[in-house]
Scaffold this motif. Structure first.
Motif, PDB file in Angstrom:
ATOM      1  N   ILE A   1      54.982 -19.707  77.446  1.00 18.50           N
ATOM      2  CA  ILE A   1      55.636 -18.487  77.910  1.00 18.50           C
ATOM      3  C   ILE A   1      55.214 -17.344  76.991  1.00 18.50           C
ATOM      4  CG2 ILE A   1      57.845 -17.291  78.197  1.00 18.50           C
ATOM      5  CD1 ILE A   1      59.126 -20.004  78.754  1.00 18.50           C
ATOM      6  N   VAL A   2      54.896 -16.187  77.572  1.00 15.19           N
ATOM      7  CA  VAL A   2      54.729 -14.977  76.776  1.00 15.19           C
ATOM      8  C   VAL A   2      56.124 -14.513  76.381  1.00 15.19           C
ATOM      9  CG1 VAL A   2      53.882 -12.606  76.733  1.00 15.19           C
ATOM     10  CG2 VAL A   2      52.601 -14.360  77.988  1.00 15.19           C
ATOM     11  N   LEU A   3      56.404 -14.524  75.106  1.00 13.13           N
ATOM     12  CA  LEU A   3      57.755 -14.223  74.638  1.00 13.13           C
ATOM     13  C   LEU A   3      58.053 -12.734  74.739  1.00 13.13           C
ATOM     14  CD1 LEU A   3      57.855 -16.537  71.490  1.00 13.13           C
ATOM     15  CD2 LEU A   3      59.027 -16.892  73.674  1.00 13.13           C
ATOM     16  N   PRO A   4      59.326 -12.360  74.890  1.00  7.63           N
ATOM     17  CA  PRO A   4      59.679 -10.937  74.924  1.00  7.63           C
ATOM     18  C   PRO A   4      59.357 -10.267  73.599  1.00  7.63           C
ATOM     19  CG  PRO A   4      61.641 -12.318  74.821  1.00  7.63           C
ATOM     20  CD  PRO A   4      60.498 -13.238  75.053  1.00  7.63           C
ATOM     21  N   GLY A   5      59.226  -8.942  73.651  1.00  8.15           N
ATOM     22  CA  GLY A   5      58.787  -8.218  72.473  1.00  8.15           C
ATOM     23  C   GLY A   5      59.709  -8.316  71.281  1.00  8.15           C
ATOM     24  N   TRP A   6      60.994  -8.601  71.523  1.00  6.94           N
ATOM     25  CA  TRP A   6      61.939  -8.681  70.409  1.00  6.94           C
ATOM     26  C   TRP A   6      61.982 -10.066  69.776  1.00  6.94           C
ATOM     27  CZ3 TRP A   6      64.919 -12.554  72.090  1.00  6.94           C
ATOM     28  CH2 TRP A   6      65.164 -12.669  73.463  1.00  6.94           C
ATOM     29  N   ALA A   7      61.269 -11.043  70.335  1.00  7.58           N
ATOM     30  CA  ALA A   7      61.325 -12.414  69.830  1.00  7.58           C
ATOM     31  C   ALA A   7      60.723 -12.512  68.429  1.00  7.58           C
ATOM     32  CB  ALA A   7      60.587 -13.347  70.779  1.00  7.58           C
ATOM     33  N   THR A   8      61.223 -13.482  67.652  1.00  4.04           N
ATOM     34  CA  THR A   8      60.706 -13.704  66.296  1.00  4.04           C
ATOM     35  C   THR A   8      60.385 -15.191  66.109  1.00  4.04           C
ATOM     36  OG1 THR A   8      62.978 -13.899  65.462  1.00  4.04           O
ATOM     37  CG2 THR A   8      61.890 -11.741  65.254  1.00  4.04           C
ATOM     38  N   PRO A   9      59.361 -15.705  66.797  1.00  2.00           N
ATOM     39  CA  PRO A   9      59.012 -17.115  66.644  1.00  2.00           C
ATOM     40  C   PRO A   9      58.565 -17.408  65.211  1.00  2.00           C
ATOM     41  CG  PRO A   9      57.270 -15.940  67.762  1.00  2.00           C
ATOM     42  CD  PRO A   9      58.427 -14.994  67.674  1.00  2.00           C
ATOM     43  N   LEU A  10      59.012 -18.540  64.697  1.00  2.00           N
ATOM     44  CA  LEU A  10      58.664 -18.962  63.339  1.00  2.00           C
ATOM     45  C   LEU A  10      59.030 -17.903  62.302  1.00  2.00           C
ATOM     46  CD1 LEU A  10      55.170 -20.526  64.138  1.00  2.00           C
ATOM     47  CD2 LEU A  10      57.400 -21.645  64.151  1.00  2.00           C
TER      48      LEU A  10
END
Length: 226
Positions: A31-40
């Motif tokens: 999935i292309v994550l939303p702009g506010w996401a903070t993966p890892l």
């Protein structure tokens, strides 16, 4: 990654926008994550600063940053001969299962010649990117295995300072701040995948600078192997 300002010998580069995520059509486990996401634990602003010197160097691997992501970027020397898709070279990546991606979509910095008035905050950067009297970006997409995600202002972090110039004395580069668009992508399933970025810039600043609209499309392949 696509470069606009390089057309007039500068640095405006397309890399990775919007909150409309094609979840239903997305490939399994990606999935292309939303702009506010903070993966890892990383934000898009963190990545913008991390890739600054890599971007302005033309994706020179000497400046490839240490991050927990596979960065998807236009590889120097990559491309295709017109009318011969089989001639395409480069822009291929191999990753292990579970690897998150960061797709570089676009950057622009404040090295001369500056296009218009370079913004100083996130709201200004988002307006600069999308407003009709500015760069006029629209229909900016990341396409993964045919699933389309449209990218919007949420994928434009605030301008970040460029670290100390890495290119040595005597170089002409004198930018100090950079806007880097990009997007995080969750791990792809095992096998062969295609990623395409494309879009249009036809705002008044683009028309005044280049004499017409700018369209780009860049294709990548990613193989996920054990």
């Amino acid at each position: 990654m696509f470069t606009l300002k390089r057309i007039v010998r500068s640095r405006m580069t397309i890399l990775g926008f919007g909150l409309s995520i094609a979840l239903a059509a997305a490939p399994a486990h990606a999935i292309v994550l939303p702009g506010w996401a903070t993966p890892l634990g990383w934000s898009l602003a963190d990545m913008a600063e991390a890739v600054a010197n890599f971007s302005i160097s033309g994706n020179n691997l000497m400046y490839y940053p240490s991050t927990p992501f596979q960065i998807i970027y236009r590889q120097p020397g990559s491309g295709c001969n017109l009318g011969n898709p089989g001639s395409c070279i480069g822009n291929s990546f191999t990753v292990h299962p579970g690897t998150y991606l960061y797709v570089k979509f676009f950057f622009i910095d404040d090295s001369p010649p500056v296009i218009g008035t370079f913004p100083t905050d996130q709201a200004g950067a988002q307006n600069y990117m999308f407003a009709a009297d500015q760069l006029g970006g629209h229909d900016l997409h990341i396409i993964i295995d045919g699933a389309v995600t449209t990218l919007g202002p949420a994928y434009v972090p605030a301008p970040v300072p460029i670290p100390a110039q890495p290119f040595g004395p005597g170089t002409a580069y004198d930018g100090t701040n950079l806007i880097q668009m990009g997007a995080f992508v969750t791990p792809l399933s095992r096998g062969h995948h295609t990623i395409t970025i494309d879009g249009d810039f036809d705002g008044q600043l683009i028309l005044d600078t280049f004499g017409g609209p700018v369209h780009f499309q860049i294709n990548y392949t990613v193989d996920v192997v054990p």
